[in-house]
Scaffold this motif. Structure first.
Motif, PDB file in Angstrom:
ATOM      1  N   ASP A   7      14.445   0.655  -0.772  1.00  0.00           N
ATOM      2  CA  ASP A   7      13.265   0.116  -1.388  1.00  0.00           C
ATOM      3  C   ASP A   7      13.366  -0.121  -2.604  1.00  0.00           C
ATOM      4  O   ASP A   7      12.293  -0.141  -3.418  1.00  0.00           O
ATOM      5  N   ASP A   8      14.502   0.181  -3.325  1.00  0.00           N
ATOM      6  CA  ASP A   8      14.698  -0.291  -4.949  1.00  0.00           C
ATOM      7  C   ASP A   8      14.214  -1.411  -5.137  1.00  0.00           C
ATOM      8  O   ASP A   8      14.213  -2.491  -4.478  1.00  0.00           O
ATOM      9  N   ARG A 111      10.395  10.534   1.344  1.00  0.00           N
ATOM     10  CA  ARG A 111       9.264  10.226   0.556  1.00  0.00           C
ATOM     11  C   ARG A 111       8.343  11.217   0.785  1.00  0.00           C
ATOM     12  O   ARG A 111       8.005  11.608   1.757  1.00  0.00           O
ATOM     13  N   GLY A 113       4.380  12.665  -0.952  1.00  0.00           N
ATOM     14  CA  GLY A 113       3.390  12.429  -1.960  1.00  0.00           C
ATOM     15  C   GLY A 113       3.011  13.830  -2.539  1.00  0.00           C
ATOM     16  O   GLY A 113       3.140  14.870  -2.082  1.00  0.00           O
ATOM     17  N   ARG A 182      11.772   8.154  -8.570  1.00  0.00           N
ATOM     18  CA  ARG A 182      12.917   8.797  -7.655  1.00  0.00           C
ATOM     19  C   ARG A 182      13.335   9.901  -8.418  1.00  0.00           C
ATOM     20  O   ARG A 182      13.746   9.836  -9.487  1.00  0.00           O
ATOM     21  N   ARG A 209       1.445   7.754  -6.780  1.00  0.00           N
ATOM     22  CA  ARG A 209       2.760   7.407  -6.198  1.00  0.00           C
ATOM     23  C   ARG A 209       3.631   8.372  -5.707  1.00  0.00           C
ATOM     24  O   ARG A 209       3.717   9.157  -6.112  1.00  0.00           O
ATOM     25  N   PRO A 210       3.947   8.130  -4.331  1.00  0.00           N
ATOM     26  CA  PRO A 210       4.815   9.157  -3.559  1.00  0.00           C
ATOM     27  C   PRO A 210       6.334   9.203  -4.624  1.00  0.00           C
ATOM     28  O   PRO A 210       6.500   8.111  -4.950  1.00  0.00           O
ATOM     29  N   LEU A 211       6.704  10.293  -4.122  1.00  0.00           N
ATOM     30  CA  LEU A 211       8.247  10.441  -4.925  1.00  0.00           C
ATOM     31  C   LEU A 211       9.157  10.172  -3.833  1.00  0.00           C
ATOM     32  O   LEU A 211       8.955  10.682  -2.864  1.00  0.00           O
ATOM     33  N   HIS A 212      10.315   9.538  -4.328  1.00  0.00           N
ATOM     34  CA  HIS A 212      11.378   9.295  -3.578  1.00  0.00           C
ATOM     35  C   HIS A 212      12.466  10.260  -3.903  1.00  0.00           C
ATOM     36  O   HIS A 212      12.724  10.602  -5.101  1.00  0.00           O
ATOM     37  N   ALA A 230       6.425  15.362   4.435  1.00  0.00           N
ATOM     38  CA  ALA A 230       7.572  14.162   3.887  1.00  0.00           C
ATOM     39  C   ALA A 230       8.131  13.210   5.005  1.00  0.00           C
ATOM     40  O   ALA A 230       7.882  13.746   6.028  1.00  0.00           O
ATOM     41  N   SER A 233      13.031   8.239   4.759  1.00  0.00           N
ATOM     42  CA  SER A 233      13.426   6.946   4.507  1.00  0.00           C
ATOM     43  C   SER A 233      14.566   6.458   5.075  1.00  0.00           C
ATOM     44  O   SER A 233      14.734   5.274   5.848  1.00  0.00           O
TER      45      SER A 233
END
Ligand SMILES: CC(C)(COP(=O)(O)OP(=O)(O)OC[C@H]1O[C@@H](n2cnc3c(N)ncnc32)[C@H](O)[C@@H]1OP(=O)(O)O)[C@@H](O)C(=O)NCCC(=O)NCCS
Length: 246
Positions: A7-8, A111, A113, A182, A209-212, A230, A233
């Motif tokens: 997703d980067d 991922r 939130g 991230r 925004r959710p954290l990776h 969570a 991914s």
């Protein structure tokens, strides 16, 4: 990035310019058909990206790119190389197996939130702080990280380091890139401290925004984050090998 299934954000020209000295390109005549990007951390080499044009796969370009990195890394005096691969990426696993890589550890890209983080149980009374660069050797040792890797992460733009201390002892460490956002690495000495480490990151990110979060070798932590809501991914392996002449 789509070929790597990550997703980067696609790197801008400035990022490609920084990568260029550590990029090798495979050519078929005049045509570029693949590239690999590597980074050196002391005696360790990280193969960060390896992509071959779908139309040119299965013809040895991936192998040739790895062999070129091997030659450059050996010439630079490096003794070990490692990389991350998705557990379902069979062509890549096969190529890496043939090249001598072996599974070193399990990793997960998750991922999560902030509403889910708010539901995480916490324990203990750890204190969060910004670690001094002089502490990085101790942090690396405590959490089995390569010290030169920590120094390199710190040198990147926007990165924030946070650590946890319980009594006098180091109890957690995270490196945040708030632009993605991230967190990598994310390490705690026990699962109950994850909440405190997230709280230390909270002031530095956009809470909408959710954290990776990349978790390594810590299945109990993964289970706790999944139980809080969570999502996985990617499931990854870190593969590694001593660097020797092939
Ligand atoms: C993984 C990747 C780089 C391999 O590149 P490649 O140029 O096809 O690899 P090579 O031709 O050098 O093949 C090396 C070995 O893998 C095998 N292989 C290649 N494609 C394969 C496939 N689709 N299925 C099974 N094996 C495959 C080859 O047969 C060869 O095996 P051999 O040593 O027994 O002959 C390429 O598939 C790719 O770009 N994938 C998308 C991006 C990616 O996943 N990168 C890796 C991220 S960790």
């Amino acid at each position: 990035m789509p070929e790597l299934r990550v997703d980067d954000p696609v790197p801008g020209a400035d990022v490609f310019a920084r990568m260029a000295p550590y990029v090798v390109i495979a050519c078929d005549g005049e045509r570029a058909i693949g590239y690999a990007f590597w980074q050196r951390y002391g005696a360790n080499v990280h193969v960060v990206q390896l992509v071959v044009d779908p139309a040119a796969r299965g013809c040895g370009a991936g192998r040739a790119l790895l062999e070129e990195i091997r030659a450059r890394a050996l010439a630079a005096g490096c003794t070990r190389w490692f990389l991350y691969v998705m557990r379902d990426n069979l062509p890549a696993l096969r190529l890496y197996g043939r090249t001598g890589f072996e599974r070193a550890l399990e990793a997960w890209a998750l991922r999560i939130g902030w509403p889910q983080i708010d539901g995480l149980a916490g324990d203990g009374d750890a204190v969060a702080y910004t670690p001094d660069p002089s502490e990085e050797i101790a942090i690396a040792k405590r959490f089995s990280l390569v010290p030169e890797l920590l120094a390199a992460i710190r040198a990147r733009p926007h990165i924030t380091f946070v650590a946890l201390r319980e009594a006098a002892a180091l109890a957690g460490f995270a490196a945040l890139d708030p632009t993605f956002p991230r967190v990598r690495p994310f390490r705690v000495i026990r699962t109950g401290l994850a909440r405190a480490l997230f709280e230390a990151l909270r002031p530095h990110v956009d809470l909408a925004r959710p954290l990776h979060v990349i978790v390594e070798e810590d299945r109990p932590l993964v289970d706790a984050l999944l139980a809080a809501g969570a999502a996985v991914s990617h499931e990854l392996y870190q593969l590694a090998a001593p660097l020797t002449v092939s």
